[in-house]
Design an enzyme around this catalytic site. Structure first.
Site, PDB file in Angstrom:
ATOM      1  CG  PHE A 295     -13.318   8.274  15.978  1.00 25.18           C
ATOM      2  CD1 PHE A 295     -14.078   9.049  16.822  1.00 25.18           C
ATOM      3  CD2 PHE A 295     -13.255   8.628  14.639  1.00 25.18           C
ATOM      4  CE1 PHE A 295     -14.779  10.151  16.354  1.00 25.18           C
ATOM      5  CE2 PHE A 295     -13.954   9.717  14.155  1.00 25.18           C
ATOM      6  CZ  PHE A 295     -14.712  10.489  15.020  1.00 25.18           C
TER       7      PHE A 295
ATOM      8  CD  GLU B  37     -12.925   4.380  22.855  1.00 25.16           C
ATOM      9  OE1 GLU B  37     -13.975   3.815  22.505  1.00 25.16           O
ATOM     10  OE2 GLU B  37     -12.152   4.945  22.038  1.00 25.16           O
TER      11      GLU B  37
ATOM     12  CG  HIS C 244      -2.026   2.010   7.794  1.00 30.60           C
ATOM     13  ND1 HIS C 244      -2.346   1.270   6.674  1.00 30.60           N
ATOM     14  CD2 HIS C 244      -1.493   1.134   8.680  1.00 30.60           C
ATOM     15  CE1 HIS C 244      -2.040   0.002   6.891  1.00 30.60           C
ATOM     16  NE2 HIS C 244      -1.509  -0.109   8.096  1.00 30.60           N
TER      17      HIS C 244
ATOM     18  CB  SER D 157      -0.927   0.006   1.227  1.00 28.88           C
ATOM     19  OG  SER D 157      -1.856  -1.050   1.146  1.00 28.88           O
TER      20      SER D 157
END
Length: 541
Positions: free
Chosen positions: A297, A243, A180, A119
């Site tokens: 997130f 979180e 990424h 990628s």
């Protein structure tokens, strides 16, 4: 070929099956599909729509690039069928949002050094317009994987930078971490795609003054919208995640003590800039009153769509909508990259269920993008960076679950699934035999498809990928092209980057941003023209 009807212990006698099969087939098709005029009529309608199509030669005010990571043609087809089946339809005839794009081409995905790419190399091709080596981002093939000193002087810029330099707003939406390979290539230059934070870099790279990808995120380009995961690469070591405060793997990773989130906020003084990490705060962001948004997130990649808690994390459709509503306030337009990044990760795990559901969600995001923009001014591209070795095989019946088993069995008298992998973690041979999956639920989200060769992670595959285009100059994407052509065609369509002929209406050759000989040639031609003009004036005088 062996049929399940012939060899299953619970199968009906063969002569009974042969009597019932015509009835079974009749149930699969509608009466209208048995009428030749049905297919002729559909073909005539399609033909007329193609004949009526007018080329859109406008300058693209906006560019939306939807990138399905690992979404090869098999995945694309299987996702179409799944999308229909999730709506209680047979599936094969389903029309996805991407199917409506009028212009389609193919891109050759190989990298400079490998027949099958990753990628990072592919992103450098379709975003920067230059093919490069495996594992490197935003640098030419003169750079070497993991060798910091080789990236110096070999950096190449992306379509995002070209758009920003032209005064457009720019954004990233991804289902992976924002550091990424795919999103990183819009803004970073790195000899290694794995240098997410300074903690991931070898000492030699730091000594040679290379910088990690996360730090480049807030420094290289003034990005208006950043949405995805990757919190832990932005904060110092031992910083508890808001979180998951008790999960050590989610804590901050940086060794340099920098808090890049706070640095980003301090850089936006005088602007309305929001940093959010949960859906409640995300939903509270008013696009009309927001200049900048950073939404991270998860500590790493986002959750798979089927595992996502809608009360905690927004969908790719919601993040795409928020990004567009913020960016489109700019009268000069915008560039937005939307990546369905976890299609690829699910394939690596051999989990077709997850990969296809990610692809369906990705197509829903494409539909939302089309809904919020105007075709006459927005160039929308949907493509993949590379494919995966997943096969669609076995003569399944019309409307049969795409995640189910073929009605044909192998010569070993065992069933197999419609979708299988060429290699991956699903390789299981016990006492020289494949597993018996007659009593296995292959439509479970955690099911790992069988593979021909053993591998901890499924590799990529090297076939061409589809490039679908809609909007201004979309016809430029028809045909078979090198993958790096995509960036140049997008730049031309929007009049960003080196090639300005489309907006100037000139036919002069563009100046090569790397090799300046073009500028010399243009200057020489101009000088020659001036001399000719002076000579002509002398004769007239």
């Amino acid at each position: 070929m062996y049929s399940v009807f012939d060899h299953s212990p619970a199968a009906l006698p063969l002569h009974v099956v042969r009597l019932l099969l015509p009835l079974f087939y009749a149930c699969l098709s509608t009466v209208e599909e048995e009428n030749p005029e049905f297919w002729r009529s559909k073909a005539r309608q399609t033909l007329q729509s193609v004949l009526d199509r007018k080329l859109n030669t406008n300058v693209a005010k906006n560019i939306m690039l939807f990138l399905g990571d690992g979404m090869g043609l098999t995945t694309y087809t299987a996702a179409r069928i799944l999308k229909g089946q999730l709506q209680n339809q047979p599936g094969e005839e389903t029309v996805m949002a991407m199917d409506t794009f009028p212009h389609v081409g193919l891109a050759k995905t190989y990298s400079v050094d490998f027949q099958i790419p990753d990628s990072a190399a592919t992103a450098t091709a379709y975003l920067c317009g230059v093919k490069t080596n495996l594992n490197t981002i935003g640098v030419s093939a003169a750079a070497r994987n993991g060798v910091c000193r080789t990236q110096k002087g070999n950096e190449v810029t992306s379509i995002m930078k070209w758009a920003k330099d032209a005064g457009k707003s720019v954004g990233i939406v991804t289902t992976t971490r924002v550091q990424h390979a795919t999103p990183a290539t819009t803004y970073a230059h790195s000899a290694s795609r794995k240098w997410y934070s300074d903690a991931d870099m070898p000492a030699a790279a730091k000594e040679d003054n290379c910088t990690d990808i996360a730090s480049q995120l807030i420094r290289n380009i003034d990005i208006d919208v950043i949405i995805g995961g990757g919190r832990k690469y932005m904060t110092p070591r031992y910083t508890k995640d808001p979180e998951y405060p008790w999960d050590l793997s989610s804590w901050g990773r940086r060794r340099d003590g920098r808090n890049l989130i706070q640095e980003w906020q301090s850089m936006k003084t005088g602007k309305v800039a929001h940093y959010v990490w949960n859906k409640t705060d995300f939903d509270a962001v008013d696009p009309e009153a927001t200049d900048y948004l950073m939404a991270l997130f998860e500590p790493g990649d986002l959750r798979y769509e089927v595992d996502r808690d809608p009360s905690k994390d927004p969908s790719i459709v919601e993040t795409t909508e928020k990004a567009i509503r913020i960016l489109q306030k700019n009268p000069k337009g915008f560039f937005l990259l939307v990546e369905g990044g976890r299609i690829d990760q699910a394939h690596h795990a051999g989990r077709a269920y997850m990969a296809l559901h990610e692809a369906v969600a990705f197509d829903d995001a494409v539909a939302k993008g089309l809904e919020l923009t105007r075709e006459e001014e927005t160039l929308t591209i949907a493509t993949a960076d590379h494919s995966h070795p997943i096969t669609f095989n076995g003569f399944p019946f019309r409307g049969q679950s795409i995640l189910g088993k073929s009605p044909l069995w192998g010569t070993d008298f065992l069933p197999y699934t419609t979708l299988m992998y060429g290699n991956g973690p699903g390789h299981k041979i016990i006492d020289g035999k494949r597993p018996d999956i007659r009593n296995v639920t292959t439509k479970d989200k955690d099911y790992v498809q069988l593979s021909a060769a053993p591998a901890k992670s499924t590799t990529h595959s090297g076939e061409d990928v589809a490039v679908l285009a809609r909007g201004p100059m979309a016809h430029l994407f028809s045909g078979v092209h090198e993958q790096n052509y995509i960036a140049h065609a997008m730049g031309y369509a929007a009049c960003v980057g080196a090639d300005q002929r489309h907006c100037q209406g000139e036919a002069s050759p563009p100046v090569d941003p790397i090799n300046r000989s073009g500028a010399v040639q243009v200057s020489a031609a101009l000088f020659s023209s001036l001399i000719s003009l002076l000579l002509a004036l002398t004769v007239l005088m």
